[in-house]
Design an enzyme around this catalytic site. Structure first.
Site, mmCIF file in Angstrom:
data_model
loop_
_atom_site.group_PDB
_atom_site.id
_atom_site.type_symbol
_atom_site.label_atom_id
_atom_site.label_comp_id
_atom_site.label_asym_id
_atom_site.label_seq_id
_atom_site.Cartn_x
_atom_site.Cartn_y
_atom_site.Cartn_z
ATOM 1 N N ASN A 199 -63.978 50.521 3.643
ATOM 2 C CA ASN A 199 -64.937 49.661 3.870
ATOM 3 C C ASN A 199 -66.649 49.720 3.016
ATOM 4 O O ASN A 199 -67.511 48.510 3.295
ATOM 5 C CB ASN A 199 -65.812 50.450 5.229
ATOM 6 C CG ASN A 199 -66.677 51.495 4.832
ATOM 7 O OD1 ASN A 199 -65.811 52.402 3.824
ATOM 8 N ND2 ASN A 199 -66.902 52.551 5.902
ATOM 9 N N GLU A 225 -65.331 63.840 2.825
ATOM 10 C CA GLU A 225 -66.485 63.106 3.630
ATOM 11 C C GLU A 225 -65.987 62.591 5.194
ATOM 12 O O GLU A 225 -65.396 61.265 4.513
ATOM 13 C CB GLU A 225 -67.091 61.843 2.776
ATOM 14 C CG GLU A 225 -68.039 61.648 3.574
ATOM 15 C CD GLU A 225 -67.897 60.701 4.181
ATOM 16 O OE1 GLU A 225 -67.784 60.651 5.699
ATOM 17 O OE2 GLU A 225 -67.855 58.967 3.698
ATOM 18 N N LEU A 226 -66.216 62.962 6.237
ATOM 19 C CA LEU A 226 -64.776 62.100 7.275
ATOM 20 C C LEU A 226 -65.657 61.319 8.440
ATOM 21 O O LEU A 226 -66.702 60.616 7.932
ATOM 22 C CB LEU A 226 -64.095 63.513 7.962
ATOM 23 C CG LEU A 226 -63.585 64.408 6.828
ATOM 24 C CD1 LEU A 226 -63.232 65.475 7.016
ATOM 25 C CD2 LEU A 226 -62.751 63.747 5.999
ATOM 26 N N SER A 261 -60.877 59.415 7.235
ATOM 27 C CA SER A 261 -60.857 59.614 9.350
ATOM 28 C C SER A 261 -61.017 61.264 8.917
ATOM 29 O O SER A 261 -60.031 61.421 8.004
ATOM 30 C CB SER A 261 -59.309 59.200 9.839
ATOM 31 O OG SER A 261 -57.917 60.341 9.594
ATOM 32 N N CYS A 296 -69.360 54.991 8.160
ATOM 33 C CA CYS A 296 -69.800 56.065 8.610
ATOM 34 C C CYS A 296 -70.671 56.572 9.614
ATOM 35 O O CYS A 296 -70.621 57.680 9.676
ATOM 36 C CB CYS A 296 -68.865 57.131 7.824
ATOM 37 S SG CYS A 296 -69.750 56.975 6.063
#
Length: 489
Positions: free
Chosen positions: A150, A249-250, A228, A283
């Site tokens: 993204n 970093e989820l 994810s 996110c």
């Protein structure tokens, strides 16, 4: 489409493996390129190169590393338009937003080029007169980085710039949907005279075996992953046998709280930005909108009016606000979450349409609390709006999630701003601010949103470890010897 390398970048060489996978654009579904498809053999070669290069790169003068990073930043700026077009072709981001991403990437690279000059240790007092105690900061070692689709340029730079600045070497596995942007960055790193093996890029259509190979290798000291929560949990487990350092970093599920004393016009404008940039594929995108009952009707009316002015269409058009979602799977998720909410009695205020990969901005009201949209990250232009009656209720709803990345609130009451920001269980809070992220500040979450941070001096420290060094000094010369030595002068 701008030209970009399609071969893997291993040990400073472009390596065409003879095995390729197809990269297609969400803009027109056409093939963009056939890219080298790396596997475990290439992973092994990259590790060997990273280990050898690390022994040299870690000893390279920090000012030399800074100079290379600065040249790299300059080259990213020179090629900004080509990189912006690559982003739009690969993931469908509107061109204005792609250009903004490049600006962020350049700022990050330049910031770390300067910040690495400030890697300093400490001297601490000793209780013994013949000891000197020091704390050094040393690079952790070769790094394995995995980046998402993204933000395929800024996310890469946000990971590898601090790693390289710290003296680490990096093996990068870009997302299979957006490898060309990462390969172009590697090309520019080589042009900036980045030494062979310091940055390597391994595209792969089957990343799981490649990642398993690298995670099992004790020579890889650290993983930096953005993606994810489910994949992050697997990587977390894979890193345990070799006790790797991790930055994860989820997923996120950012709430937005609009209090009755808010500047409604500003809150509407900034929440539109927080939700619909990248078509909601961020996110830190707003996922749940909670508005004080006292202003809910007015806020909703203004919000619907603002949404009606968003332009959906060709992401290369300068006035487009919302482009396509990245894949058919993303559209199916949008449809499934929307249908689930409607089946549970939600009221559709606007949108709900999907044509190809283009989904219209969609606002829902009167939702069942069990709706999927309240418990899953949307990653689409789908947004539920609900009322609340008190500050305590707003905070409770905002925190009612296993995720804890970002949250937003609007109020003119300074006391409330502090109370709510302190109560929110997340890593990033925007107070009257829909875009709080900035290169010099930490970016990261807690709970199922991950661990560790990127950005700022804290992002650099993720790639450094402390080394305590105690110096035992030899005995001082005897007094007589000292007087004799002085008399000889």
């Amino acid at each position: 489409m701008p030209l970009a390398p399609t071969a893997a970048f291993i040990n400073g060489c472009w390596t065409d493996l003879g095995i390729h996978f197809v990269v297609r654009s969400p803009v027109n579904q056409q093939m963009l390129a056939e890219v080298s498809d790396c596997g475990t053999r290439e992973a092994e070669a990259a590790v060997q190169a990273a280990v050898v290069s690390f022994t040299i790169w870690r000893q390279t003068a920090v000012y030399q590393r800074a100079a290379i990073l600065s040249r790299w930043a300059d080259l990213i700026q020179i090629h900004a338009e080509d990189l912006a077009h690559l982003i739009t072709w690969e993931m469908g981001k509107p061109i204005r937003q792609s250009r903004a991403e490049i600006k962020t990437a350049v700022t990050l690279a330049r910031w770390y080029a300067e910040e690495c000059k400030r890697i300093t240790g400490e001297s601490i007092p000793s209780q013994f007169p013949d000891k000197r105690l020091q704390i050094w900061k040393v690079p952790v070692g070769p790094v394995f980085a995995i980046t998402p689709w993204n933000s395929p340029v800024s996310m890469v730079v946000r990971k590898i710039a601090p790693a390289l600045a710290a003296g680490c070497t990096v093996i990068l596995k870009p997302d299979e949907q957006t490898p060309l942007s990462a390969l172009k960055l590697a090309e520019l790193w080589a042009e900036a005279e980045g030494p062979a093996g310091t940055l390597q890029v391994l595209p792969s259509s089957a990343p799981a075996p490649l990642a398993e190979r690298l995670m099992a290798d004790p020579r890889i000291a650290k993983l930096s992953f953005t993606g994810s929560t489910a994949v992050g949990q697997k990587l977390y487990a894979q890193g345990s046998p070799t006790i790797k350092r991790l930055s994860l970093e989820l997923g996120g599920h950012a709430p937005v709280l609009i209090f009755a004393d808010a500047d409604i016009a500003a809150a509407v404008a900034m929440t539109i930005h927080a939700k619909f940039r990248y078509a909601g594929q961020s996110c830190v995108a707003a996922n749940r909108l909670y508005v004080d009952d006292a202003i809910l009707p007015e806020f909703t009316a203004r919000y619907l009016d603002a949404v009606s002015h968003l332009k959906i269409g060709d992401p290369f058009a300068e006035d487009t606000d919302i482009g396509p979602l990245v894949s058919a799977a993303a559209v199916q998720k949008f449809k499934a979450q929307l249908q689930d909410a409607l089946d549970r009695g939600a009221r559709l205020l606007c949108g709900g349409d999907a044509q190809g990969l283009w989904c219209s901005p969609t606002l829902l009201a009167d939702l069942d609390p069990q709706s999927r949209i309240f418990h899953e990250e949307s990653f689409s232009p789908l947004l539920p709006i609900q009322g609340f009656r008190s500050e305590a209720e707003a905070i409770a709803r905002a925190n009612d999630t296993p995720y804890g990345l970002a949250a937003y609130l609007w109020t003119r009451d300074l006391g409330r701003a502090y109370r709510v920001a302190e109560a929110l269980q997340c890593g990033i809070v925007g107070v009257n601010d829909g875009s709080p992220a900035t290169p010099q500040a930490p970016f990261g979450g807690n709970k199922l949103s991950g661990l560790g941070v990127e950005g700022g001096k804290w992002g650099l420290e993720e790639y450094l470890q402390l080394r305590y060094v105690s110096f035992q000094l030899p005995p001082a010369p005897a007094t007589g010897d000292m007087e004799s030595a002085l008399s000889d002068l």
